[in-house]
Design an enzyme around this catalytic site. Sequence first.
Site, PDB file in Angstrom:
ATOM      1  N   LYS A 170     118.573  77.860  30.460  1.00  0.00           N
ATOM      2  CA  LYS A 170     117.793  76.735  29.914  1.00  0.00           C
ATOM      3  C   LYS A 170     117.447  77.128  28.480  1.00  0.00           C
ATOM      4  CE  LYS A 170     114.330  75.082  28.836  1.00  0.00           C
ATOM      5  NZ  LYS A 170     114.116  74.639  27.419  1.00  0.00           N
ATOM      6  N   GLU A 245     110.474  88.969  27.051  1.00  0.00           N
ATOM      7  CA  GLU A 245     110.487  89.395  25.644  1.00  0.00           C
ATOM      8  C   GLU A 245     109.571  88.434  24.907  1.00  0.00           C
ATOM      9  OE1 GLU A 245     111.922  92.040  24.644  1.00  0.00           O
ATOM     10  OE2 GLU A 245     113.173  92.436  26.386  1.00  0.00           O
ATOM     11  N   CYS A 279     110.715  87.827  16.217  1.00  0.00           N
ATOM     12  CA  CYS A 279     109.626  88.390  17.034  1.00  0.00           C
ATOM     13  C   CYS A 279     109.284  89.803  16.590  1.00  0.00           C
ATOM     14  CB  CYS A 279     109.955  88.318  18.513  1.00  0.00           C
ATOM     15  SG  CYS A 279     111.620  88.800  18.896  1.00  0.00           S
ATOM     16  N   GLU A 379     100.316  86.209  16.255  1.00  0.00           N
ATOM     17  CA  GLU A 379     101.677  86.070  15.757  1.00  0.00           C
ATOM     18  C   GLU A 379     101.780  84.752  14.983  1.00  0.00           C
ATOM     19  OE1 GLU A 379     104.972  85.377  18.578  1.00  0.00           O
ATOM     20  OE2 GLU A 379     106.017  86.940  17.471  1.00  0.00           O
TER      21      GLU A 379
HETATM   22  P1  NAD Z   1     107.955  78.650  23.996  1.00  0.00           P
HETATM   23  O1  NAD Z   1     107.555  79.924  24.648  1.00  0.00           O
HETATM   24  O2  NAD Z   1     107.219  77.411  24.351  1.00  0.00           O
HETATM   25  O3  NAD Z   1     109.514  78.343  24.288  1.00  0.00           O
HETATM   26  C1  NAD Z   1     110.487  79.310  24.623  1.00  0.00           C
HETATM   27  C2  NAD Z   1     111.362  78.794  25.772  1.00  0.00           C
HETATM   28  O4  NAD Z   1     110.556  78.593  26.927  1.00  0.00           O
HETATM   29  C3  NAD Z   1     112.006  77.430  25.489  1.00  0.00           C
HETATM   30  O5  NAD Z   1     113.286  77.380  26.092  1.00  0.00           O
HETATM   31  C4  NAD Z   1     111.074  76.464  26.203  1.00  0.00           C
HETATM   32  O6  NAD Z   1     111.692  75.277  26.573  1.00  0.00           O
HETATM   33  C5  NAD Z   1     110.698  77.279  27.436  1.00  0.00           C
HETATM   34  N1  NAD Z   1     109.442  76.871  28.075  1.00  0.00           N
HETATM   35  C6  NAD Z   1     108.356  76.293  27.489  1.00  0.00           C
HETATM   36  N2  NAD Z   1     107.405  76.062  28.415  1.00  0.00           N
HETATM   37  C7  NAD Z   1     107.883  76.507  29.601  1.00  0.00           C
HETATM   38  C8  NAD Z   1     107.374  76.567  30.922  1.00  0.00           C
HETATM   39  N3  NAD Z   1     106.154  76.126  31.210  1.00  0.00           N
HETATM   40  N4  NAD Z   1     108.129  77.115  31.892  1.00  0.00           N
HETATM   41  C9  NAD Z   1     109.358  77.604  31.618  1.00  0.00           C
HETATM   42  N5  NAD Z   1     109.907  77.564  30.387  1.00  0.00           N
HETATM   43  C10 NAD Z   1     109.181  77.033  29.385  1.00  0.00           C
HETATM   44  O7  NAD Z   1     107.922  78.872  22.452  1.00  0.00           O
HETATM   45  P2  NAD Z   1     107.828  77.759  21.284  1.00  0.00           P
HETATM   46  O8  NAD Z   1     106.844  76.687  21.607  1.00  0.00           O
HETATM   47  O9  NAD Z   1     109.195  77.329  20.987  1.00  0.00           O
HETATM   48  O10 NAD Z   1     107.227  78.640  20.108  1.00  0.00           O
HETATM   49  C11 NAD Z   1     105.835  78.885  20.087  1.00  0.00           C
HETATM   50  C12 NAD Z   1     105.534  80.280  19.625  1.00  0.00           C
HETATM   51  O11 NAD Z   1     106.160  81.235  20.478  1.00  0.00           O
HETATM   52  C13 NAD Z   1     106.064  80.655  18.259  1.00  0.00           C
HETATM   53  O12 NAD Z   1     105.266  80.215  17.239  1.00  0.00           O
HETATM   54  C14 NAD Z   1     106.128  82.153  18.354  1.00  0.00           C
HETATM   55  O13 NAD Z   1     104.880  82.702  18.094  1.00  0.00           O
HETATM   56  C15 NAD Z   1     106.506  82.392  19.763  1.00  0.00           C
HETATM   57  N6  NAD Z   1     107.959  82.653  19.920  1.00  0.00           N
HETATM   58  C16 NAD Z   1     108.358  83.917  20.102  1.00  0.00           C
HETATM   59  C17 NAD Z   1     109.702  84.182  20.234  1.00  0.00           C
HETATM   60  C18 NAD Z   1     110.208  85.560  20.444  1.00  0.00           C
HETATM   61  O14 NAD Z   1     111.364  85.830  20.161  1.00  0.00           O
HETATM   62  N7  NAD Z   1     109.409  86.468  20.966  1.00  0.00           N
HETATM   63  C19 NAD Z   1     110.635  83.160  20.148  1.00  0.00           C
HETATM   64  C20 NAD Z   1     110.189  81.851  19.970  1.00  0.00           C
HETATM   65  C21 NAD Z   1     108.845  81.627  19.877  1.00  0.00           C
END
Ligand code: NAD
Length: 472
Positions: A170, A245, A279, A379
Amino acid sequence: MQQHADQYIDGSWRPSLGGEALTVFNPATEQPIATVPAGTAADVDAAVAAARAAARGWGTTTREQRLAPLTRLRDGLVERQEEIAALISAEQGSPIGFARTVQAGLPVAVASSYVELLAGYEFQETVGNSTVLAEPAGVVAAITPWNYPLHQIVAKVVPALAAGCTVVLKPAEDTPLVARLFAELVAAAGFPAGVFNLVTGVGAVAGAALAAHPEVDLVSFTGSTAVGRAIGEAAGRGIKKVALELGGKSANVVLPGADLARAVNVNAANVFTNSGQTCTAWSRLLVHQDQYEEAVELAAKAAAKYRPGDPGAVGTRMGPVVNAKQRDRVRGYIESGLAQGARLAAGGAEAPADLPIGYYVQPTVLADVTPGMTVAQEEIFGPVLSILAYRDEEHALEIANGTEYGLAGGVWAADEATAVAFARRMDTGQVHINGGAFNPLAPFGGYKSSGVGRELGRHGLEEFLQTKSLQF
Ligand code: NAD
């Protein structure tokens, strides 16, 4: 505009079971470029059922039977590298040069590393009167973010397939197009039906249904700490293995006697590249109080080299951030830093004057940041560097370790031994010594709230294995 209505499930592209669509935008133009299906729990059920049905067969293949399609998949990543770079640049905003070398290049390196590792990996060992077998973990849910969208897919899916697991992916809402291209490569590589499945959709719907699915054995997630925590809780209830991660607030510590100019320049590249959406970004620069003003000046000068611009233009070093929400979030952090007493050394919260369209943020340097400020703790995930002063080594260590995160970091010193001694005391998963290069074979992952588990290299393969011991 391309309108896709299908998901890749059980070896073929089939219509999504839901009627909703997700629109993909180009963050530089703010224009829609494609739609993909917003998958439902029913899509996830179908994909997991296919992965479950394929798990026994794929899980009992020989190393050679897995190596053949994995090698073709790696070759496909090489052949379509240019197309991949253009696609990621369009949906994620990476400058085209960076998209070629890193966004499209790193997945080739990682896929190649797993072809080599699989060829030499011992799936069996003898311990006293036991034979210990390394067996696949089963059905894997891979949930990935948008910042390095293909790398994060490859870093999960390729070792999972190499280990003999089957996968449901996903991908992030913002970057589903490169995930679809990856599914095309899997289809062309000749994996048996059901071994790899793709469901695009919203995190709270498709992601949540996948993470909590009773037929999933292991959830591998990269993204925010908030979602990671929810996934960890759901996995705990289901007694599933989980690899998380999550975020970081990494410190780059310049000890007295180090090459300050080089340390600051490398830090600028590290935190401004990919518009700070990394990250492992060194978002905190820690320098001795006697060198503080010099470091601030160097950082402001370095920031000027990352003028944001059109990601499609050759030579652009920094593009937009991924979407309007991220742009507003990053600008909010800059404002919060200034409101809490930080000094603006470069950049600022306003949009770059010459870029009225696109989700651009100025490369920003905040000076006089103290450890308690929000910008020193949370972050930001944008092109913002906070510079903190320390009194002595103990103080530097206290600041470096003083956040909930522990993903990466850097140490610079006059000699390697001093840097290594400091690095050993840092509560973090990776440390670069005097600017050491990223190594795609080194275990990657966090201490504390930065996550559990490791990706990449042998450690990354072993995340997808479980052991069985036979006693003789
Ligand atoms: P997020 O954690 O919401 O999204 C990451 C993935 O998780 C996406 O595929 C999303 O669809 C999925 N997801 C979201 N809610 C979910 C749920 N309840 N159950 C299962 N899967 C779910 O991240 P975001 O909103 O895209 O970004 C927000 C913040 O997250 C960023 O500002 C940053 O600080 C952090 N981030 C970190 C990384 C990293 O590499 N560690 C990557 C992206 C974002």
